[in-house]
Design an enzyme around this catalytic site. Structure first.
Site, PDB file in Angstrom:
ATOM      1  N   ASP A 109       0.860  -1.180   0.000  1.00 38.99           N
ATOM      2  CA  ASP A 109       0.000   0.000   0.000  1.00 38.99           C
ATOM      3  C   ASP A 109       0.894   1.227   0.000  1.00 38.99           C
ATOM      4  O   ASP A 109       1.903   1.270   0.697  1.00 38.99           O
ATOM      5  CB  ASP A 109      -0.905   0.008   1.234  1.00 38.99           C
ATOM      6  CG  ASP A 109      -1.962  -1.078   1.192  1.00 38.99           C
ATOM      7  OD1 ASP A 109      -2.394  -1.437   0.084  1.00 38.99           O
ATOM      8  OD2 ASP A 109      -2.367  -1.552   2.274  1.00 38.99           O
ATOM      9  N   ASP A 130      -6.975  -1.286  -4.649  1.00 38.69           N
ATOM     10  CA  ASP A 130      -8.084  -1.039  -3.728  1.00 38.69           C
ATOM     11  C   ASP A 130      -9.061  -0.023  -4.312  1.00 38.69           C
ATOM     12  O   ASP A 130     -10.276  -0.156  -4.161  1.00 38.69           O
ATOM     13  CB  ASP A 130      -7.562  -0.531  -2.384  1.00 38.69           C
ATOM     14  CG  ASP A 130      -6.657  -1.519  -1.687  1.00 38.69           C
ATOM     15  OD1 ASP A 130      -6.792  -2.737  -1.914  1.00 38.69           O
ATOM     16  OD2 ASP A 130      -5.783  -1.066  -0.910  1.00 38.69           O
TER      17      ASP A 130
END
Length: 152
Positions: A109, A130
């Site tokens: 991330d 995401d």
């Protein structure tokens, strides 16, 4: 008689899949090569189940991807382009995160959500996969809502 997906329908879903997968891989590569702050996520969304072990989470991710693929192929026959686009985005996002899990056991991330550290220790971090997963889900929900509203 068996009904097959038209080439236009398949093209929409396939293009969305490759666009989202490419965008995810490119941004993760840039984050690592350019030294952006990153966070490794061993769990599912928002770090859920991170303590269960990477092999369990990877297997769950693969099952989720397979279910998404089956649903997209099955439903694309009679759903509109927005549904197909959303399905392709979700597949690409799920595949991008699964590729991370298979290569390093965790998801990379690189985008911290502003002010999330107020509610979560270390804050919440996301990536392009995401974003595509969420946008794809929103497109599918909207497409189904629009279908139901119009009575199709």
């Amino acid at each position: 008689m068996r009904e097959y997906i038209s080439s236009k329908a398949a093209l929409i879903c396939t293009a969305a899949f490759f666009i989202s997968l490419f965008a995810d891989r490119l941004t993760k590569y840039a984050a690592l090569r350019l030294g952006w702050n990153t966070s490794l996520n061993a769990g599912l969304s928002f770090g859920l189940f991170s303590e269960t072990g990477s092999s369990v989470v990877t297997a769950a991710s693969a099952v989720i991807l397979l279910i998404l693929l089956i649903l997209c192929v099955h439903c694309a026959r009679w759903r509109g382009p927005l549904f197909r686009l959303g399905g392709g985005f979700m597949l690409g996002g799920a595949a991008g995160n699964l590729m991370d899990r298979l290569s390093c056991g965790q998801v990379i991330d690189w985008l911290p959500l502003p002010m999330s550290e107020i509610f979560f220790r270390g804050g919440l971090w996301i990536n392009a996969a995401d974003i595509f997963l969420s946008a794809g889900a929103a497109m599918i929900i909207f497409a189904l809502w629009k279908e139901r509203k119009s009575g199709s």
